[in-house]
Design an enzyme around this catalytic site. Structure first.
Site, PDB file in Angstrom:
ATOM      1  CE  LYS A  98      -4.220  -1.911   0.279  1.00  0.00           C
ATOM      2  NZ  LYS A  98      -5.181  -1.567  -0.850  1.00  0.00           N
ATOM      3  CD  GLU A 120     -10.020   4.240   0.423  1.00  0.00           C
ATOM      4  OE1 GLU A 120      -9.919   5.310   0.152  1.00  0.00           O
ATOM      5  OE2 GLU A 120      -9.456   3.309  -0.031  1.00  0.00           O
ATOM      6  CB  SER A 387      -0.134  -8.074  -1.310  1.00  0.00           C
ATOM      7  OG  SER A 387      -1.031  -8.932  -0.615  1.00  0.00           O
TER       8      SER A 387
END
Lengths: 411, 273
Positions: A98, A120, A387
C-alpha cells in the site's frame, strides 16, 4: 522504476477513463472539476523528472525498495510441482504494498498545494500507509474506517493514531470498507477545495484506477526484472489476491503483453461462493456502479449494493477495480476464489515452510498456489505476490484457529 | 425546446413570474401509503413540483437525514417499480404537480435505461434527477429521456467553474443549482458567494433554475428566492417526517401527522414570493 519499462502499450484507459466499457466518472458534479484537476496534475507529475526522482528516492531510501523476490524452497518441495517465488511486498515499509501508492499520491498532494489528505481503509494497511506518508511529508491526515473493521484491526487503528492521524469511524451500512469509502467521498465533496483524497486501491472514478496502477506497477516491473536476472526466463504463472485489486494490477500490468505468462487473480470466497457470505465480485457479481466507477459489483436485482464478507478485511469489498472487470472479460486474467478456511490453511503452511506470516489477504494467493503448483511441472515457475505481512492479523488467526485446536468445528 | 409541451415541468416554468417550491421526500418513508398522503398534503401547502427519492443502499451525495430515510424505505423493500406505481396512483387521483424521481445511477442501469425512461413517461412522471451521473456520462440517459418526452435534470455546483457554461447550455426542464459543497442536509448558514454563483448560472442557461442543498428555513427561502426560479428543500422536510414516523405509520393518525408536516411546508412556501 526509471529504467525498467514495460513494453506494454497503454491501450487502456481511454481519455474518458474507460477500460473497455468499465470505469468512467460516476460522481456528483461537485467533484468533477477536482477530478479533472487531479488528472492534469498527475499527467504533469509523471512526466516531470524531478517528481519521478523524488518518488524514486522515497521508494528506495525510505520504503526499502526494491523488495526481494524469494525462492520458496520448502514450500516448493511440500507442494511438489512448480518452483515457487514470493514477491516480498510484506517487506515494504509499513508491511504491505500500500505504501507505494500512498507515497505517490502524497507527493502529488503536496505538489498540488494541498495541506490535508484523507483516506479510506479496510484492513488498515492503506490507512497506516497514508498516516505514514502524512507524517513523512508534513500533511494532516484523516482516515475513514468502518466500525466493524476498527474492531477487527485495533492494532492498526492505534498505529494510525500513533503516527498522528485521526481515525473516523464509518457507522453506516455494513460498517466496513464500502461504507468507509462512502464517508470519505462525502467528506471530500464537503472539503474538495483544500483536501486531497488518497484512494487506496485501483477503484473509484477516473483517474484513480489508472493513477493507482501507475504507482503500483513497480511491483510487476521489479518482479519481471528480478526473475529474468535469477532464471533468465519469465514465470509461467503469476498469482495475486484481489479485493479492490491494486497489488494484483501492480503485479500483472507489466506482464500483460507477455502472452506466455498466465495471470491469475484470487478473490475472497468467504464461507463459500454459493453462500451469501463472500466477496467474490467477479465470480458472482454483474456490472454496476460503485464509488464512481462502472465495474463488476455484488448487488441485488434492484441494484442495491450487497454486503461482502471475508475473514480478511482488505478483501471485504463488494466492488473491484474496473481494469480487473476488463481483464476478466477479455480473458487475459483468470480469476478464482478462495474460502476463509483455505486462506487459514495457507497461512499455516507458509508459516511452517518458509517462516513467513502472510497477511490474510495475501494468504488467498498462497492458497490458490497450493492448488496450482502441484498441477504444474517442476521446471515451471510460479510467482506469488505476497502483498503484505500478517502481524496485523495474528489475533484474527488465533481466534479462527482456537476452536479447531480444541477439537470443535470451525464456525 | 424539443420536449413536448405536455411535460408538466415545462408547463410550470412557462410562467416565470412566480417562484416555485420543490420539496424532496423519500418514497416509502415511512410507508408507501404515507408518502401518497404526504404528497397530497404538501401539494396543498403550495408545492409545485416534487422530487421523489428512490432509496439506495449507498447514497453518497446524501447526508445523515436522507441516509436514514433511505434505510427506512429500504426496509420496506421500496424499488423503482414502487415509485413508478406511486406516480401512476397520484396521476389517477388527479395530482397535477410536477413529479420528478431522484435516484442514483446504479438502480437505473439495473432496471435498463430504455425501459426506465419508457416506464417513467408512462407512469406520468416528468423527469429524473441522477446525482451521480455527470454530463460526461449522461448521453444514453438523455437520449432515452428525449425520446420519451421527459427530462434528465442536470446539476451544477459552486465548484463547476468553467463547466457552468457547458452544463447550462445543455440543461432542460430545470437546472439544479447545488447551493452548498458537500452532501444534502440542513445547514444553519449558506455560502456568502452563493448569489454570485446563481447569477453566473442564470447567465449560462435558458432553463429555469432551482436552488437546493442545505436550505431548511423560511428565512433562507426568502433570501434565495429572488436569485432562482425555484427553491428545493429536502432534509428539513424529511426530518419532520422522521419526527412523526410512528404517527405516519399508524393509519389512525396518518392524517393528523400529514397535517403537521403540511403546516411546516406552508411556512416555507409562504416565504417564497
Amino acid at each position: 522504476m526509471a529504467d525498467v519499462q514495460s513494453t506494454a502499450a497503454r491501450v487502456v484507459p481511454d481519455e474518458k477513463g474507460r477500460f473497455g466499457e468499465y470505469g468512467g466518472k460516476f460522481v456528483p458534479e461537485t467533484l468533477m472539476n477536482a477530478l479533472m484537476e487531479l488528472e492534469q496534475a498527475f499527467e504533469e507529475a509523471r512526466r516531470d523528472p524531478s517528481f519521478r526522482e523524488e518518488l524514486y528516492g522515497l521508494l528506495t531510501e525510505y520504503a526499502g525498495r526494491p523488495t526481494p523476490l524469494t525462492y520458496a524452497e520448502r514450500l516448493t518441495e511440500e507442494l511438489g510441482g512448480a518452483r515457487i517465488y514470493l514477491k516480498r511486498e510484506d517487506l515494504n515499509h509499513t508491511g504491505a504494498h500500500k505504501l507505494n501508492n500512498a507515497l505517490g499520491q502524497g507527493l502529488l498532494a503536496k505538489r498540488m498545494g494541498k495541506k490535508s489528505i484523507i483516506a479510506e481503509t479496510g484492513a488498515g494497511q492503506h490507512g497506516v500507509a497514508s498516516a505514514t506518508v502524512a507524517a513523512k511529508l508534513g500533511l494532516s491526515c484523516q482516515v475513514f474506517m468502518g466500525e466493524e473493521d476498527i474492531r477487527r484491526q485495533s492494532l492498526n487503528v492505534f498505529r494510525m493514531k500513533l503516527l498522528g492521524s485521526e481515525v473516523i469511524p464509518a457507522v453506516s451500512g455494513s460498517r466496513t470498507l464500502k461504507d468507509a469509502t462512502n464517508e470519505a467521498i462525502r467528506h471530500w465533496v464537503s472539503h474538495v477545495d483544500e483536501t486531497f483524497y488518497v484512494i487506496g486501491s485501483v477503484v473509484g472514478p477516473h483517474p484513480y484506477p489508472y493513477m493507482v496502477r501507475e504507482f503500483q506497477k513497480i511491483i510487476g516491473e521489479e518482479t519481471r526484472s528480478q526473475i529474468l536476472d535469477m532464471l533468465g526466463q519469465l514465470p509461467d504463472e503469476v498469482i495475486a489476491c484481489v479485493g479492490g485489486g491494486s497489488n494484483a494490477i501492480g503485479m500483472f500490468y507489466p506482464f500483460i503483453q507477455d502472452e506466455s505468462v498466465a495471470l491469475r487473480g484470487v478473490e475472497a470466497a468467504g464461507l463459500g461462493v454459493d453462500t451469501d457470505k463472500h466477496a467474490a465480485t467477479l465470480t458472482k457479481g454483474r456490472p454496476g456502479v460503485i464509488h464512481g466507477s462502472l465495474t463488476y459489483l455484488l448487488q441485488d436485482e434492484h441494484g442495491q449494493v450487497q454486503e461482502a464478507h471475508s475473514i480478511s478485511a482488505g478483501l471485504d469489498y463488494p466492488g473491484i477495480g474496473p481494469e480487473h472487470s476488463y481483464l476478466k472479460d477479455t480473458g487475459r486474467v483468470t480469476y478464482a476464489a478462495i474460502t476463509d478456511a483455505e486462506a487459514l490453511e495457507a497461512v499455516q503452511l507458509l508459516c511452517r515452510t518458509e517462516g513467513i506470516i502472510p497477511a490474510l489477504e495475501s494468504a488467498h494467493a498462497v492458497a490458490e498456489a497450493m492448488k496450482r503448483a502441484p498441477q504444474m511441472s517442476k521446471d515451471q515457475v510460479l510467482v506469488i505476490c505476497l502483498s503484505g505481512r500478517g502481524d496485523k492479523d495474528v489475533l484474527t488467526i488465533q481466534d479462527a484457529l482456537a476452536p479447531k485446536q480444541e477439537g470443535e468445528n470451525l464456525a | 425546446m424539443t420536449t413536448t409541451p405536455a411535460n408538466r415541468i415545462d408547463r410550470l416554468f412557462a410562467d416565470r413570474s412566480r417562484k416555485r417550491f420543490i420539496p424532496f421526500i423519500t418514497v416509502g418513508d415511512p410507508t408507501l401509503e404515507a408518502t401518497f398522503q404526504l404528497i397530497q398534503g404538501i401539494a396543498e401547502a403550495g408545492a409545485d413540483l416534487f422530487e421523489l427519492g428512490i432509496p439506495y443502499s449507498d447514497p453518497l451525495a446524501d447526508g445523515p437525514t436522507i441516509q436514514r430515510a433511505s434505510q427506512r424505505a429500504l426496509k420496506n423493500g421500496v424499488s423503482i417499480k414502487d415509485a413508478l406505481q406511486l406516480v401512476t396512483r397520484l396521476r389517477d387521483s388527479g395530482m397535477e404537480a410536477g413529479l420528478v424521481l431522484f435516484t442514483y445511477v446504479n438502480p437505473v442501469f439495473q432496471y435498463g435505461i430504455e425501459r426506465f425512461f419508457a416506464d417513467l413517461a408512462a407512469s406520468g412522471a416528468d423527469g429524473v434527477v441522477i446525482p451521480d451521473l455527470p454530463v460526461e456520462e449522461s448521453g444514453p440517459a438523455v437520449a432515452a429521456a428525449q425520446k420519451h418526452g421527459v427530462h434528465v435534470i442536470s446539476l451544477v455546483a459552486p465548484t463547476s467553474d468553467a463547466r457552468i457554461q457547458m452544463i447550462g447550455e445543455q440543461a432542460t426542464g430545470f437546472l439544479y443549482c447545488v447551493s452548498s459543497l458537500g452532501v444534502t442536509g440542513a445547514r444553519s448558514e449558506l455560502r456568502s458567494d452563493l448569489t454570485d454563483f446563481l447569477a453566473r448560472v442564470r447567465e449560462s442557461t435558458n432553463a429555469p433554475t432551482a436552488v437546493g442543498f442545505g436550505i431548511s428555513t423560511p428565512e433562507q427561502v426568502r433570501t434565495l428566492a429572488p436569485h432562482a426560479d425555484a427553491v428545493i428543500v429536502g432534509s428539513a422536510i424529511v426530518r419532520e417526517i422522521e419526527r412523526y414516523e410512528s404517527e405516519l405509520k399508524d393509519p389512525a393518525t396518518t392524517g393528523e401527522a400529514v397535517g403537521k408536516i403540511k403546516n411546516f411546508v406552508h411556512q416555507l412556501t409562504s416565504a417564497l414570493q
